[in-house]
Design an enzyme around this catalytic site. Structure first.
Site, short mmCIF file in Angstrom:
data_model
loop_
_atom_site.label_atom_id
_atom_site.label_comp_id
_atom_site.label_asym_id
_atom_site.label_seq_id
_atom_site.Cartn_x
_atom_site.Cartn_y
_atom_site.Cartn_z
N GLU A 83 0.82 -1.21 0.00
CA GLU A 83 0.00 0.00 0.00
C GLU A 83 0.85 1.26 0.00
O GLU A 83 1.66 1.49 0.92
CB GLU A 83 -0.94 0.00 1.21
N LYS A 261 -8.13 -0.67 10.91
CA LYS A 261 -7.41 -1.09 9.70
C LYS A 261 -6.20 -0.19 9.48
O LYS A 261 -5.13 -0.65 9.08
CB LYS A 261 -8.37 -1.05 8.49
C1 MEV Z 1 -6.41 3.09 4.51
O1 MEV Z 1 -5.60 1.98 4.21
C2 MEV Z 1 -6.48 3.32 6.01
C3 MEV Z 1 -7.45 4.43 6.45
O2 MEV Z 1 -8.76 4.19 5.93
C4 MEV Z 1 -7.47 4.42 7.96
C5 MEV Z 1 -8.50 5.33 8.59
O3 MEV Z 1 -9.52 5.62 7.95
O4 MEV Z 1 -8.28 5.73 9.75
C6 MEV Z 1 -7.03 5.77 5.94
#
Ligand code: MEV
Length: 424
Positions: A83, A261
């Site tokens: 990512e 996540k």
């Molecule tokens: C993306 O990989 C992770 C996020 O969605 C975490 C969050 O929303 O706090 C940006």
């Protein structure tokens, strides 16, 4: 000389230069980083000994997070992830935390639980008490299975038992608590559980069925805390908005899943880079997020008395330095050399700190400019490469995709054709 994690401008260097800078910063010989070459250091023959029906290996990018300080010590932190923006975001958040001393981490110690399920229970509370009466005998038998662990100061520490009402009747569940020292511990505790189960069942007057570790590793918790400077975050308003974002995740499981996540983006990347079991850690973290019955945020962001943001994160962290892929995978060994940790607990503390850094970075971006701003710039590079751009062509193609607001594979191919046409 102590490790200095503050390497500025790493992103503007070539891969070879970065390797040299990281080797230098982590005080390991440059040759150690050759494991990160094409193929990730894991030969097909070696892979063939690790799992079944092997047809090859698969690689992922490994980046190094900078600026990380935990308990007063600097770490360069290898992260394996597909990512874009994860490594940059963790490094940025760690830089902000650094202004107030970096991350403080603490924990419960490396104790894992093995469960032994007891069935055909006639008198549940009598059964439970007979289990507890056998404590000394069972601990001795468990420890006899792993003399090396006991010599290293670990071993079975306690035996507890619960009466469990299930739709299949009453069961008694015994928990063997084992200090696994520098191992992840699955092998050690499963061996012990299988060895003691027949004796335990006999003493309890029941029949044993499942004998397996619990991934709800809540006797192996690690906590990280950091103060994030209000000014470096973008001002008092951003602090207040991150507190509101945190409250949202605490109260709402839909938001909590995404919030967590973001934490796992950091945690899983270091767990994977060090050859540890990502599924065990993820199962542990999510079970901890649901420990009170509902699913909630794993972290908390609060405004401190001085107006700065206080971030805290507590999760189970069952990772090891010995055994499994940690020892067998050359790239995992190189990652551990770069980290320079001397115990599984120290590794766990760095991992949880990176999880908190990652979480802060996501919440800050969400509460300020939005996540797509930085994300799309990096994503555009992946799309450009996926469309066939060479490393030299990637920056030019990515820039056009961002400028035109069209980060799509088809458009990347069109831009590439155009740029190549111009060169002829
Ligand atoms: C993306 O990989 C992770 C996020 O969605 C975490 C969050 O929303 O706090 C940006």
């Amino acid at each position: 000389m102590a490790v200095n994690s503050r390497i500025s401008g790493l992103k503007d260097r070539s891969v070879a230069e970065r390797r040299a800078l990281v080797a230098d910063g982590a005080e390991v010989e440059a040759a150690a980083l050759e494991a990160f070459g094409a193929g990730g250091g894991l030969g097909v023959e070696q892979a063939d000994h690790m799992i079944e029906n092997v047809i090859g290996t698969m690689s992922l990018p490994v980046g190094v997070a900078t600026n990380v300080t935990v308990n007063g010590r600097d770490y360069l932190v290898p992260m394996a992830t597909e990512e874009a923006s994860v490594v940059a975001a963790a490094s940025n958040a760690a830089r902000i935390a650094r202004a107030h001393g970096g991350f403080r981490a603490s924990g419960t110690g490396p104790v894992m639980i093995a469960q032994i399920q007891l069935l055909d229970v006639v008198d549940p509370y009598g059964t439970r008490t007979r289990v507890l009466e056998a404590r000394e005998e069972i601990l001795e038998l468990a420890n006899a299975q792993d003399p090396v662990l006991t010599r290293l100061g670990g071993g079975a520490r306690d035996l507890t038992a619960r009466v469990l009402e299930t739709r299949d009747g009453i069961q008694v569940i015994a928990h063997l608590h084992v200090d696994v020292r520098d191992a992840m511990g699955a092998n050690a505790v499963n061996t012990m559980a299988e060895a003691v189960a027949p004796v335990l069942a006999e003493r309890a007057g029941a029949r044993s069925l499942l004998r397996i570790l619990s991934n709800k590793a809540d006797t192996r918790l690690v906590r990280a805390r950091a103060v994030f400077d209000a000014e470096l975050l973008g001002g008092a308003r951003v602090v207040d908005d991150i507190v509101s974002a945190s409250a949202f995740a605490e109260a709402d499981p839909y938001r909590a899943a995404t919030h967590n996540k973001g934490i796992m983006n950091g945690i899983s990347a270091v767990v994977l880079a060090t050859g540890n079991d990502t599924r065990a850690v993820e199962a542990g973290c999510h079970s901890h997020a649901a420990r009170d019955g509902g699913y909630s945020a794993l972290s908390r962001f609060e405004k401190g008395g001085d107006g700065h943001l206080v971030g805290t994160l507590e999760v189970p962290m069952p990772v090891g330095l010995v055994g499994g892929a940690t020892r067998a995978h050359p790239a995992a060994q190189a990652a551990l050399r770069i980290l320079g940790v001397s115990s599984a607990t120290e590794l766990a503390e760095v991992i949880v700190s990176v999880g908190l850094a990652q979480n802060l970075a996501a919440c800050r971006a969400l509460a300020a400019e939005g996540i797509q701003h930085g994300h799309m710039r990096l994503h555009a590079r992946t799309v450009a490469a996926g469309a066939g751009a060479t490393p030299a062509e990637v920056p030019g193609v990515a820039e056009r995709l961002v400028k035109d607001g069209r980060i799509q594979a088809e458009y990347a191919r069109e831009v590439l054709r155009e740029l190549r046409g111009q060169e002829q």
